[in-house]
Design a protein around this motif. Structure first.
Motif, short mmCIF file in Angstrom:
data_model
loop_
_atom_site.label_atom_id
_atom_site.label_comp_id
_atom_site.label_asym_id
_atom_site.label_seq_id
_atom_site.Cartn_x
_atom_site.Cartn_y
_atom_site.Cartn_z
N ASN A 23 0.81 -1.21 0.00
CA ASN A 23 0.00 0.00 0.00
C ASN A 23 0.85 1.26 0.00
OD1 ASN A 23 -3.15 -0.46 0.34
ND2 ASN A 23 -2.10 -2.15 1.36
N ARG B 129 -4.01 -3.50 7.47
CA ARG B 129 -5.10 -2.70 6.89
C ARG B 129 -5.67 -1.73 7.92
NH1 ARG B 129 -6.76 -7.72 4.29
NH2 ARG B 129 -8.29 -8.00 5.96
N ALA B 133 -5.90 2.54 7.53
CA ALA B 133 -7.15 3.32 7.54
C ALA B 133 -7.68 3.36 8.96
CB ALA B 133 -8.17 2.68 6.60
N MET B 136 -11.34 3.61 9.75
CA MET B 136 -12.20 2.56 9.22
C MET B 136 -12.20 1.44 10.26
SD MET B 136 -12.08 0.98 5.38
CE MET B 136 -11.71 2.53 4.52
N LYS B 207 -14.97 0.90 -3.82
CA LYS B 207 -13.89 0.76 -2.82
C LYS B 207 -13.02 2.01 -2.71
CE LYS B 207 -12.27 -3.60 -2.70
NZ LYS B 207 -11.40 -4.69 -3.15
N ASP B 208 -12.65 2.60 -3.84
CA ASP B 208 -11.77 3.77 -3.78
C ASP B 208 -12.49 4.97 -3.16
OD1 ASP B 208 -11.87 4.48 -7.39
OD2 ASP B 208 -13.42 3.95 -5.95
N ASP B 211 -12.43 4.52 0.57
CA ASP B 211 -11.11 4.94 1.07
C ASP B 211 -10.98 6.45 1.10
OD1 ASP B 211 -9.29 2.21 -0.58
OD2 ASP B 211 -10.44 2.28 1.29
N ASP B 212 -11.43 7.13 0.02
CA ASP B 212 -11.38 8.60 -0.01
C ASP B 212 -12.19 9.18 1.14
OD1 ASP B 212 -11.45 9.20 -3.64
OD2 ASP B 212 -9.91 8.40 -2.28
N ASP B 214 -12.90 7.80 3.94
CA ASP B 214 -12.18 7.55 5.19
C ASP B 214 -11.06 8.58 5.39
OD1 ASP B 214 -9.43 6.01 6.21
OD2 ASP B 214 -11.19 5.67 7.48
N GLN B 215 -10.33 8.86 4.32
CA GLN B 215 -9.25 9.86 4.41
C GLN B 215 -9.81 11.24 4.78
OE1 GLN B 215 -6.00 9.18 4.17
NE2 GLN B 215 -6.46 7.05 3.77
#
Ligand code: ATP
Ligand code: ATP
Lengths: 218, 218
Positions: A23, B129, B133, B136, B207-208, B211-212, B214-215
């Motif tokens: 990652n 993981r 994150a 998350m 999924k992306d 992730d965005d 979460d960021q």
């Protein structure tokens, strides 16, 4: 992008390192055993052969500068404990330590580990839950009362029926939030969606209802 | 209610046994080491001190009659392999075996284990993981492209805004399927729900984008 130091490149520390590297993270791998270090020499950003329980090793590695430090030493409980307390004393912000057993866990918690994991025990529980609900492919416990789960439909009485015909919402109080059909995911499926054998429904609702639904889909 | 035989009452096998017992199942615990057997004598339905790699041990225990057999032997790879092939040869329907490393995994798969687990490696990936994150709290990979996740809101610019004001659906293509506020879960929250600091949103979508999101909640 964050920086990570992994102390102990066994199976747990090694897999953790590989996940972070995959990652795009910067990872320093540390191990007392040269063979283990060599396994990760071309994978980690950098590797060091060192005994992490020695006083000045972590200081020289500037352990406090890492966003996350993982102490993945197993059998040598003393080394695990000393490395953990040294890392915290030097100022490492987030120290994750692996515990061999519950007594080791209590020591690590008391000396300041920010997170303690027991990989073997936690996986034992996960596999236990997997065996108890074989059609539940994955689940998230949202609270004591609610969960979110992926349930595979293998009961022939369900196949060919639509989501509304099955009355999933009325009967089970569950929301169907997605369906996976042959690898393709449909989010917020129409209530007229016809369920096929082996479709995977993602549902959310009361925990006992999710379990009942899983039992029914057998 | 199903029947289970757990061979090897170490940390993995022991935790698995406890999980099954806590869920009302019938579990036979087997171990070569008397101390380990004694730890589970009052927990398991029944315990036996035996060397699982000996030819007639599993036959005498009627291993084929169990719905699930777990071979949770670690360091003794030979014993793990022999117990697994014996269990399958005698007719055990579902044999789950723990592997020490990737070579052991390949052997167990070839000799017929229905499921092979590598607890240390799998937990290493999970913790990796989790570190990547940190907001998350949990996630389920629905497919290569979609995931479902619990994301904790700690960014002050999010707090006090409603779900519709944040435009989560338009901006991120995500459905908010539940909110956990101080331990209480609201399924299918109203778009006028006002987000509080530390609320946990369950979202589903690409999924992306998950992730965005979460960021952004950082
Ligand atoms: N003092 C130390 N300093 C640095 N590394 C150490 C030290 N002691 C042990 N290690 C390393 O930690 C790693 C993991 O420890 P060990 O193999 O004892 O535990 P394990 O529980 O079997 O690990 P895993 O389950 O992760 O494979 C090994 O690679 C070992 O060389
Ligand atoms: N031939 C055998 N028959 C029955 N039990 C066995 C046999 N060999 C080993 N065991 C038991 O299997 C259990 C787990 O094995 P071991 O402790 O070697 O592995 P481990 O990887 O450290 O386990 P864990 O990670 O689950 O604690 C032990 O309790 C051990 O006594």
């Amino acid at each position: 992008r964050q920086t990570y130091a992994i102390i102990g490149l066994g199976r747990f520390g090694g897999a953790l390192l590989e996940t972070l590297i995959a990652n795009g993270q910067d990872v320093l791998g540390i191990d007392i055993n040269e063979e283990h270090v060599n396994e990760y020499r071309d994978i980690a950003t950098q590797v060091v052969i060192a005994d992490a329980q020695e006083d000045d090793v972590l200081r020289k590695l500037d352990i406090a500068s890492f966003d996350h430090v993982v102490i993945a030493i197993g059998h040598n409980m003393q080394a695990s404990i000393l490395a953990t307390i040294n890392a915290k004393d030097l100022g490492a912000k987030n120290v994750i330590a692996k515990a061999e057993n519950r007594t080791h866990l209590r020591v690590l918690t008391k000396i300041g580990a920010d997170l303690v994991v027991q990989p073997e025990r936690e996986m034992g529980e996960r596999i236990g839950r997997k065996l108890l609900a074989p059609n539940m492919l994955n689940f998230i416990e949202l609270s004591d009362d609610y969960s979110m789960a992926e349930v595979q439909i293998v009961n022939p009485t369900f196949t060919g029926k639509t989501i509304s015909e099955l009355n999933i919402h009325k009967k089970f109080g569950l929301n169907v939030i997605a369906v996976r059909h042959e690898g393709e995911v449909i989010v917020a499926p129409d209530s007229k969606y016809k369920i096929h054998h082996k479709d995977i429904l993602s549902v959310v609702g009361p925990k006992d209802m999710v379990d009942d639904f899983d039992q029914m889909t057998n």
